[in-house]
Design an enzyme around this catalytic site. Structure first.
Site, mmCIF file in Angstrom:
data_model
loop_
_atom_site.group_PDB
_atom_site.id
_atom_site.type_symbol
_atom_site.label_atom_id
_atom_site.label_comp_id
_atom_site.label_asym_id
_atom_site.label_seq_id
_atom_site.Cartn_x
_atom_site.Cartn_y
_atom_site.Cartn_z
ATOM 1 N N PHE A 54 0.824 -1.220 0.000
ATOM 2 C CA PHE A 54 0.000 0.000 0.000
ATOM 3 C C PHE A 54 0.851 1.261 0.000
ATOM 4 C CE2 PHE A 54 -2.502 -3.249 2.459
ATOM 5 C CZ PHE A 54 -3.323 -3.602 1.406
ATOM 6 N N ILE A 61 2.771 -7.543 -5.600
ATOM 7 C CA ILE A 61 2.526 -7.147 -4.205
ATOM 8 C C ILE A 61 1.132 -7.564 -3.753
ATOM 9 C CG2 ILE A 61 4.229 -5.304 -4.277
ATOM 10 C CD1 ILE A 61 1.888 -3.288 -4.524
ATOM 11 N N GLY A 62 0.590 -8.558 -4.467
ATOM 12 C CA GLY A 62 -0.734 -9.051 -4.114
ATOM 13 C C GLY A 62 -1.788 -8.613 -5.112
ATOM 14 N N ARG A 98 -8.911 -0.676 -20.548
ATOM 15 C CA ARG A 98 -9.353 -2.061 -20.691
ATOM 16 C C ARG A 98 -8.854 -2.874 -19.503
ATOM 17 N NH1 ARG A 98 -7.276 -6.095 -25.302
ATOM 18 N NH2 ARG A 98 -8.700 -7.838 -24.935
ATOM 19 N N ILE A 99 -9.726 -3.707 -18.965
ATOM 20 C CA ILE A 99 -9.356 -4.523 -17.817
ATOM 21 C C ILE A 99 -8.747 -5.828 -18.332
ATOM 22 C CG2 ILE A 99 -10.186 -5.606 -15.704
ATOM 23 C CD1 ILE A 99 -10.362 -2.479 -15.817
ATOM 24 N N LYS A 134 -10.964 -10.406 -12.526
ATOM 25 C CA LYS A 134 -10.984 -10.849 -11.135
ATOM 26 C C LYS A 134 -9.998 -10.015 -10.298
ATOM 27 C CE LYS A 134 -11.830 -15.196 -8.970
ATOM 28 N NZ LYS A 134 -12.123 -16.589 -9.299
ATOM 29 N N GLN A 146 -8.904 -5.336 -6.667
ATOM 30 C CA GLN A 146 -8.220 -4.091 -6.284
ATOM 31 C C GLN A 146 -9.218 -3.026 -5.840
ATOM 32 O OE1 GLN A 146 -4.814 -3.160 -6.060
ATOM 33 N NE2 GLN A 146 -4.927 -5.367 -5.891
ATOM 34 N N GLY A 163 -4.935 0.175 -9.066
ATOM 35 C CA GLY A 163 -4.742 -0.082 -7.638
ATOM 36 C C GLY A 163 -5.218 1.022 -6.717
ATOM 37 N N GLU A 164 -4.676 2.194 -6.917
ATOM 38 C CA GLU A 164 -4.854 3.265 -5.931
ATOM 39 C C GLU A 164 -6.198 3.982 -6.065
ATOM 40 O OE1 GLU A 164 -1.375 4.582 -4.662
ATOM 41 O OE2 GLU A 164 -0.199 3.465 -6.088
HETATM 42 MO MO1 MOS Z 1 1.255 3.153 -4.159
HETATM 43 S S1 MOS Z 1 0.932 4.353 -2.500
HETATM 44 O O1 MOS Z 1 2.394 4.019 -5.101
HETATM 45 O O2 MOS Z 1 1.964 1.741 -3.457
#
Ligand code: MOS
Length: 763
Positions: free
Chosen positions: A240, A466-467, A646-647, A651, A656, A722-723
């Site tokens: 994270f 990282i998961g 595009r995804i 899943k 995320q 992700g973010e």
């Molecule tokens: Mo993200 S806060 O760049 O792992």
């Protein structure tokens, strides 16, 4: 539970593919950093400062040094050859710039003051407890009001037009301050390092979001050449943002291992996670909006403070999204950095955007209420068609459609605007919305692909998973391009000795790895087909390579379809029709493999990409239930609609956004790190007192991807996801809370005490 069969070959891109590393994790086979063990390994335990500011007068280690099994007490004065990182802008740095034990000063509670190394963990712990520090104690500054006595400078960015004049003459103005607390990263896997020296070479097993930059940083910190350093993070139990840079425990483990000439393991425990390895800093943001009575924005000012440590300049860039979400001629963002006696902050999921959009989107909701306008109507009216901050068109932006889809899903047209006006099953209902955005880019990446003689293929890259599903993404590309089944594809990541790959940060790995992986596979396939056409004894000998292709891992003639799939073919079969497995081609040509390397050309060097503003967008729609008689608030439903290009893996992608929405609920209702004002200790630094959402706290979560390819970013049209999922959750919930209760909470987290002010007392 029935499992859907996975689509084949090229259709695997965009499918919902389970993680190929999932079984390794669920069976405990995956080894994380401190799971590594070596002959002769010894254990280190860090000793922390018990004051928040001052100086160590004496450090009494004599008792500890005499205790059974103790090998070394590392501290200021006896640590050898550790340095600061080279001054520069890129390639990473230590998250805390001061080298550990550099002096006797204490800058924050919990700072490492010594490390005890012993034969066993128990011996090291016992000796660590026997160390006594005598301090010159000063009062730490951990004040939560960031504007208090501020005498630093404020930096201006993104200024356009004349926002002050526009605000002075605006018929409708909103002027409010919003605060977000210190949030602590709490990944499942805590930080920790196992350091192993072999002569002048060192290998560090650490939990890292960027093994390549980590190698550069550690080579500088340890004063050894880069090629002598190897970083391994094959599995990472999430980061994270807290694992983007190395932390002092890596330096200390490596230094102790070098001084003792034995492998050393040093773990950061959950309590230390609250003081020594970063946090999202506190923010205090004043938002001023000016608008016409019919709801056209005329001015935006976003002036904020962000907290950092005494040692490091860290800015939580709260204003990054402000210049381009809305169309507005007059705008300015200003930043002020405030030093406190806390450990170094670090990026945390959606840094800047997440607290920044809490403030901006809450203010937009307040403006809609003041204008007696629907908050979505206000957003449609001011939606930006181009990036007015950079003065560029967006590569692809479908934020309006995110609003439309979300409104449909939550039933926004049933929403009545008056506070406390909606009821369901004896509860008051509130609905709110928050926009999300995050930047996209194509960062450099190198990856290699190899056909191996055992009928398997390998992909190699020094990025790490990282998961998020990065292992699976590489396998999807290899499968799509060769038809080799997923269980015959080996992906090697998380080792700095592999081809240079990107840091897992900024949600940019997916868009970075796709071009490199595709180029590597395509090039290796071309080589394979050439060899099939050139090798005597090959059934394709003499064919033009362009007439050949690969399907199901076999070389076939393009005008033929493979008749049999998954059955070994021997003499007698029609090889040109059914194809030749690639490993047979290797055998015929006496090759132990065929490999190729691919590279991703970064968007910041691509003249075409530079003509666009690259961002993902999205919106969260939140519904809350308020029970005034018992003052209970629940988040009941959250719909998350995202426009992230595009995804590639539906899943992993949905996963995320779901995880980020959960963190958004935590930010809205629970999370806050409290520092004791006398000693600066994070007093709720444990999972009993630092609240995070449990399953029982969570609403029904629902994720929708619009799935518009963004071909400016890469040939697949994929941006990162992700973010962004955490941005927009808190303002959606805070606005829903206002709608249900009439209480506008501008300082997170939303507490029950805030809601006791509610005038909505009856259902
Ligand atoms: Mo993200 S806060 O760049 O792992």
């Amino acid at each position: 539970m029935a499992t859907e069969p996975l689509p084949h070959a090229a259709n695997i891109i965009g499918a919902a593919v389970p993680r190929i590393d999932g079984p390794l994790k669920t069976t405990g086979t995956a080894r994380y950093a401190v799971d590594h063990d070596f002959p002769n390994l010894v254990h280190a335990v860090a000793v922390q400062s018990t004051i928040g500011k001052g100086r160590i007068r004496t450090l009494d280690v004599s008792a500890a040094e005499q205790m059974p099994g103790v090998l070394l007490v590392l501290r200021h004065g006896n640590i050898q050859n550790v340095f600061r990182t080279f001054p520069r802008q890129q390639d990473g740095a230590m998250a805390e710039s001061r080298a550990p034990f550099e002096d006797e000063n204490i800058y924050y509670w919990g700072q490492y003051i010594a490390v005890v190394v012993a034969e066993t963990l128990e011996q090291a712990k016992a000796a660590a407890a026997a160390i006594h520090a005598d301090y010159e104690v000063e009062s730490p500054d951990v004040r939560t009001d960031l504007s208090a006595d501020f005498d630093g400078k404020r930096e201006s960015s993104w200024k356009r037009g004349d926002p002050d004049q526009a605000l002075a003459s605006a018929p409708v103005v909103i002027d409010q301050t919003y605060s977000t607390p210190v949030e602590t990263h709490n990944p499942m896997e805590m930080h920790g390092t196992v350091a192993v020296w072999d002569g002048d070479n060192v290998t560090l097993y650490d939990s890292s979001q960027g093994v390549v930059s980590f190698r550069t940083v550690m080579s500088e910190v340890l004063g050894v050449p880069r090629e002598n350093v190897r970083i391994i993070s094959r599995f990472v139990g999430s980061g994270f943002g807290g694992k983007l840079s190395p932390w002092p425990q890596a330096t200390l483990a490596a230094a102790a291992a070098r001084q003792l000439n034995r492998p050393v393991k040093l773990s950061v425990d959950r309590r230390m996670m609250f003081s020594n390895v970063g946090h999202r800093p506190r923010t205090q943001q004043r938002i001023r909006l000016g608008a016409t009575p019919d709801g056209k924005l005329t001015a935006i000012r976003h002036d904020f403070y962000t907290e950092t440590s005494q040692l490091d300049d860290f800015v939580e860039h709260c204003g990054e999204q402000t210049p381009f979400i809305y169309s507005c001629p007059n705008l300015e963002v200003t930043t002020a950095m405030v030093h406190r006696n806390v450990g170094a902050p670090a990026p945390m999921r959606g840094p800047g955007a997440v607290p920044g959009l809490f403030a901006l989107e809450s203010a937009i909701d307040e403006l809609a209420i003041k204008l007696k306008m629907d908050p979505l109507e206000l957003r449609y009216k001011n939606d930006a068609e181009r990036d007015e901050g950079k003065n560029l068109p967006f590569s692809s932006r479908h934020l309006k459609e995110c609003y439309q889809v979300g409104a449909e899903k939550i039933g926004w047209n049933q929403r009545t605007p008056e506070v406390g006006s909606m009821r369901r099953n004896g509860k008051v209902i509130g609905m709110g919305v928050g926009a999300a955005s995050w930047s996209a880019a194509r960062i450099p990446c190198t990856a290699s692909f190899e056909f191996c003689p055992n009928g398997r293929v390998c992909v190699r890259c020094a990025t790490q998973d990282i998961g998020t599903g990065t292992y699976t993404l590489f396998a999807q590309v290899a499968h799509a391009k060769t038809g080799v089944p997923l269980d015959h594809i080996d992906v090697f990541l998380g080792d700095s000795s592999l081809p240079d790959g990107p840091t897992s940060g900024g949600s940019m790995v997916t868009s970075a790895i796709l071009p490199a992986a595709t180029a590597a596979v395509s090039q290796a396939v071309t080589r394979l087909l050439n060899i099939a056409a050139q090798t005597p004894g090959s059934p394709f000998h003499g064919a033009h390579p362009d007439s050949l292709t690969i399907a199901d891992g076999r070389v076939v003639a393009k005008d033929q379809q493979p008749q049999v799939v998954g059955v070994a073919l021997h003499s007698g079969a029609d090889l040109t029709a059914n194809g030749l497995p690639f490993e047979e081609v290797l055998k015929l040509a006496n090759l132990s493999g065929i490999s190729a390397t691919g590279r991703t050309f970064p968007s910041f060097e691509d003249p075409k990409a530079q003509k666009y503003s690259l961002h993902s967008f999205g919106a969260h729609f939140a519904e809350v239930e308020w029970e005034p008689d018992i003052a209970r608030l629940r988040v009941s439903r959250v719909f998350s609609i995202f426009d992230c290009g595009r995804i590639i893996n539906k899943k992993a992608g949905a996963n995320q956004i779901l995880g980020a929405a959960v963190m958004g609920v935590g930010m809205s209702l629970f999370e806050e790190t409290h520092y004791d004002k006398h000693f600066g200790q994070p007093i709720n630094g444990n999972f009993a007192d630092y609240l995070v959402p449990t399953c029982a706290d969570l609403p029904d979560l629902d994720v929708t991807f619009l799935d518009y390819p963004d071909l400016i970013v890469n040939e697949y049209g994929a941006r990162g996801i992700g973010e962004i999922g955490m941005a927009g959750v808190a303002p959606a919930i805070a606005s829903a809370v206002y709608h249900a209760t009439g209480v506008r909470v501008r300082e997170l987290p939303i507490r029950i005490e805030d809601l006791l002010q509610s005038k909505v007392l009856e259902v």
